[in-house]
Scaffold this active site. Structure first.
Site: not given
Length: 185
Positions: A51, A69-71, A106
């Protein structure tokens, strides 16, 4: 300081950045997410990097820092993303009811000075949920756009027995750790 660009349309990440007083703009990535990793911490770092790099590559002016960000929620070796539908949300909540699970976020920061990627893990424990509680909660619509089918900052707060780690990580951005990395950049 360089201008910060949030490569995410997440209203929760936007609120967290606003809460700590950062000046930033939102430019969501539209990259097709490709997962090549197996471990949750590696997956969220891989996706946050995709991203952030997607938005970075689209910039004409490189005098910025891009934050991607990624969750994900992980339980018993299974990754729980956003539910596909109402039944999927209910199944996820049944799985988490009375159990502990991990939330991984992340984060990738990209600037002309380089790239930093890290992750944060937080353990979350749910109280037992009745079928009625699950149905009522899912009917609110809140679970439908959230990893693991719940928002700790919303109505799901009623089901949280406890957490170990960073609360903001569960919301979608480990802000204190992110700020430390931003200061380095």
């Amino acid at each position: 300081m360089k201008h910060l660009i949030l490569a995410s349309g997440s209203p929760r990440r936007k609120e967290i950045l606003e809460q700590v007083g950062l000046d930033f703009c939102v430019l969501p990535s539209d990259v097709e997410e490709i997962i090549t990793k197996q471990v949750p911490s590696d997956i969220v770092m891989e996706l946050s990097k995709q991203k952030a790099e997607d938005v970075w590559e689209k910039l004409d002016d490189k005098k910025h820092i891009v934050l991607g960000a990624d969750t994900v929620v992980a339980y018993d070796g299974k990754i729980l993303g956003k539910p596909k539908d109402v039944e999927d949300a209910k199944a996820m909540l049944r799985m988490l009811s009375g159990e502990k699970h991990s939330v991984y976020t992340g984060v990738t920061l990209v600037s002309e000075n380089g790239l930093e990627t890290f992750f944060e893990e937080t353990l979350v424990e749910f109280y037992e949920m009745t079928e009625e509680e699950i149905n009522v909660y899912v009917a609110t619509g809140e679970p439908m756009d959230k990893a693991g089918a719940y928002g700790i900052q919303g109505k799901a707060a009623a089901f949280i027995k406890g957490i170990e780690g960073d609360y903001y990580n569960v919301v979608g951005l480990p802000i204190a750790k992110t700020l430390k990395f931003l200061q380095k950049m």
